[in-house]
Design a protein around this motif. Structure first.
Motif, PDB file in Angstrom:
ATOM      1  N   ILE A 146       0.879  -1.353   0.149  1.00  0.00           N
ATOM      2  CA  ILE A 146       0.028  -0.071  -0.027  1.00  0.00           C
ATOM      3  C   ILE A 146       0.666   1.246   0.021  1.00  0.00           C
ATOM      4  O   ILE A 146       0.533   2.077  -0.739  1.00  0.00           O
ATOM      5  CB  ILE A 146      -1.104  -0.024   1.185  1.00  0.00           C
ATOM      6  CG1 ILE A 146      -2.053  -1.189   1.028  1.00  0.00           C
ATOM      7  CG2 ILE A 146      -1.756   1.338   1.447  1.00  0.00           C
ATOM      8  CD1 ILE A 146      -2.882  -1.448   2.197  1.00  0.00           C
ATOM      9  N   PHE A 165      -3.700   4.456  -7.363  1.00  0.00           N
ATOM     10  CA  PHE A 165      -4.867   4.175  -6.363  1.00  0.00           C
ATOM     11  C   PHE A 165      -5.702   2.745  -6.484  1.00  0.00           C
ATOM     12  O   PHE A 165      -6.067   2.460  -5.342  1.00  0.00           O
ATOM     13  CB  PHE A 165      -5.621   5.416  -6.186  1.00  0.00           C
ATOM     14  CG  PHE A 165      -4.881   6.654  -5.848  1.00  0.00           C
ATOM     15  CD1 PHE A 165      -4.268   6.736  -4.423  1.00  0.00           C
ATOM     16  CD2 PHE A 165      -4.448   7.573  -6.707  1.00  0.00           C
ATOM     17  CE1 PHE A 165      -3.544   7.664  -3.944  1.00  0.00           C
ATOM     18  CE2 PHE A 165      -3.723   8.653  -6.239  1.00  0.00           C
ATOM     19  CZ  PHE A 165      -3.172   8.662  -4.850  1.00  0.00           C
ATOM     20  N   PRO A 166      -6.082   2.456  -7.842  1.00  0.00           N
ATOM     21  CA  PRO A 166      -6.817   1.170  -7.863  1.00  0.00           C
ATOM     22  C   PRO A 166      -6.315   0.190  -7.263  1.00  0.00           C
ATOM     23  O   PRO A 166      -6.734  -0.914  -6.728  1.00  0.00           O
ATOM     24  CB  PRO A 166      -7.214   1.033  -9.298  1.00  0.00           C
ATOM     25  CG  PRO A 166      -6.769   2.386  -9.893  1.00  0.00           C
ATOM     26  CD  PRO A 166      -5.763   3.137  -9.120  1.00  0.00           C
ATOM     27  N   THR A 167      -4.843  -0.028  -7.398  1.00  0.00           N
ATOM     28  CA  THR A 167      -3.992  -1.123  -6.886  1.00  0.00           C
ATOM     29  C   THR A 167      -4.139  -1.128  -5.258  1.00  0.00           C
ATOM     30  O   THR A 167      -4.322  -2.289  -4.642  1.00  0.00           O
ATOM     31  CB  THR A 167      -2.727  -1.090  -7.350  1.00  0.00           C
ATOM     32  OG1 THR A 167      -2.640  -0.937  -8.736  1.00  0.00           O
ATOM     33  CG2 THR A 167      -2.023  -2.536  -6.897  1.00  0.00           C
ATOM     34  N   VAL A 215      -6.733  -0.578  -3.383  1.00  0.00           N
ATOM     35  CA  VAL A 215      -7.924  -1.122  -3.283  1.00  0.00           C
ATOM     36  C   VAL A 215      -7.802  -2.661  -2.884  1.00  0.00           C
ATOM     37  O   VAL A 215      -8.166  -3.394  -1.996  1.00  0.00           O
ATOM     38  CB  VAL A 215      -9.067  -0.936  -4.016  1.00  0.00           C
ATOM     39  CG1 VAL A 215     -10.385  -1.575  -3.684  1.00  0.00           C
ATOM     40  CG2 VAL A 215      -9.508   0.789  -4.285  1.00  0.00           C
ATOM     41  N   VAL A 216      -7.118  -3.222  -4.215  1.00  0.00           N
ATOM     42  CA  VAL A 216      -6.892  -4.789  -3.821  1.00  0.00           C
ATOM     43  C   VAL A 216      -5.947  -5.018  -2.807  1.00  0.00           C
ATOM     44  O   VAL A 216      -6.375  -6.161  -2.103  1.00  0.00           O
ATOM     45  CB  VAL A 216      -6.219  -4.999  -5.400  1.00  0.00           C
ATOM     46  CG1 VAL A 216      -5.424  -6.487  -5.183  1.00  0.00           C
ATOM     47  CG2 VAL A 216      -7.063  -4.670  -6.313  1.00  0.00           C
ATOM     48  N   ASN A 217      -4.883  -4.176  -2.471  1.00  0.00           N
ATOM     49  CA  ASN A 217      -3.996  -4.639  -1.257  1.00  0.00           C
ATOM     50  C   ASN A 217      -4.886  -4.333   0.034  1.00  0.00           C
ATOM     51  O   ASN A 217      -4.426  -5.183   0.879  1.00  0.00           O
ATOM     52  CB  ASN A 217      -2.768  -3.585  -1.431  1.00  0.00           C
ATOM     53  CG  ASN A 217      -1.972  -3.713  -2.579  1.00  0.00           C
ATOM     54  OD1 ASN A 217      -1.696  -2.565  -3.180  1.00  0.00           O
ATOM     55  ND2 ASN A 217      -1.577  -5.194  -2.975  1.00  0.00           N
ATOM     56  N   LEU A 218      -5.752  -3.455  -0.045  1.00  0.00           N
ATOM     57  CA  LEU A 218      -6.542  -3.292   1.054  1.00  0.00           C
ATOM     58  C   LEU A 218      -7.299  -4.391   1.281  1.00  0.00           C
ATOM     59  O   LEU A 218      -7.467  -5.132   2.565  1.00  0.00           O
ATOM     60  CB  LEU A 218      -7.373  -2.066   1.229  1.00  0.00           C
ATOM     61  CG  LEU A 218      -6.743  -0.737   1.456  1.00  0.00           C
ATOM     62  CD1 LEU A 218      -7.728   0.612   1.208  1.00  0.00           C
ATOM     63  CD2 LEU A 218      -6.300  -0.662   2.959  1.00  0.00           C
ATOM     64  N   VAL A 219      -7.992  -5.068   0.482  1.00  0.00           N
ATOM     65  CA  VAL A 219      -9.077  -6.076   0.633  1.00  0.00           C
ATOM     66  C   VAL A 219      -8.126  -7.317   0.947  1.00  0.00           C
ATOM     67  O   VAL A 219      -8.322  -8.146   1.995  1.00  0.00           O
ATOM     68  CB  VAL A 219      -9.611  -6.432  -0.867  1.00  0.00           C
ATOM     69  CG1 VAL A 219     -10.359  -7.965  -0.702  1.00  0.00           C
ATOM     70  CG2 VAL A 219     -10.643  -5.325  -1.081  1.00  0.00           C
TER      71      VAL A 219
END
Length: 124
Positions: free
Chosen positions: A89, A98-100, A102-106
């Motif tokens: 992140i 920024f879209p990536t 979101v994946v890392n946060l999930v």
């Protein structure tokens, strides 16, 4: 809840084995052209090291629990993956990807849930 933790664990194992093996088996240029632009900022040895960590943690999620050998390693592996995602992140935020994030946060949340569940009320 135990079934949910196993399903989430299986998903994390799948994602991180694939991601880690990609980093281990493909050269830096192939990773960059495949959409991992962050790899431009790191030497090949660091990229391979991240791949080793991801595959090791994925195996650490699965093997200790299924083989009933040192099952405390399962939540530790989940915690390790959560820390890897925190680092990811930070890297993506610095690059404004920024879209990536979101994946890392999930993935961070899923790893944290497994760590919480296996350290806490649903341990082995």
């Amino acid at each position: 809840m135990n079934v949910v933790l196993w399903v989430v664990t299986g998903l994390l194992v799948l994602v991180f084995v694939i991601a880690g093996m990609m980093k281990l088996l493909q050269p830096k240029k192939a990773l960059v052209s495949a959409g991992m632009a962050w790899a431009e900022d790191f030497p090949p040895a660091v990229i391979k090291g991240i791949g080793v960590l991801e595959v090791s943690a994925a195996l650490g999620l699965l093997l200790p629990a299924t083989l009933a050998v040192a099952p405390v390693l399962t939540p530790l592996a989940a915690l390790g993956l959560a820390l890897i995602m925190v680092g990811a992140i930070v890297v993506h935020a610095r690059r404004r990807e920024f879209p990536t994030i979101v994946v890392n946060l999930v993935l961070l949340v899923l790893a944290a849930v497994v760590a919480w569940g296996r350290f806490g009320p649903y341990g082995f």
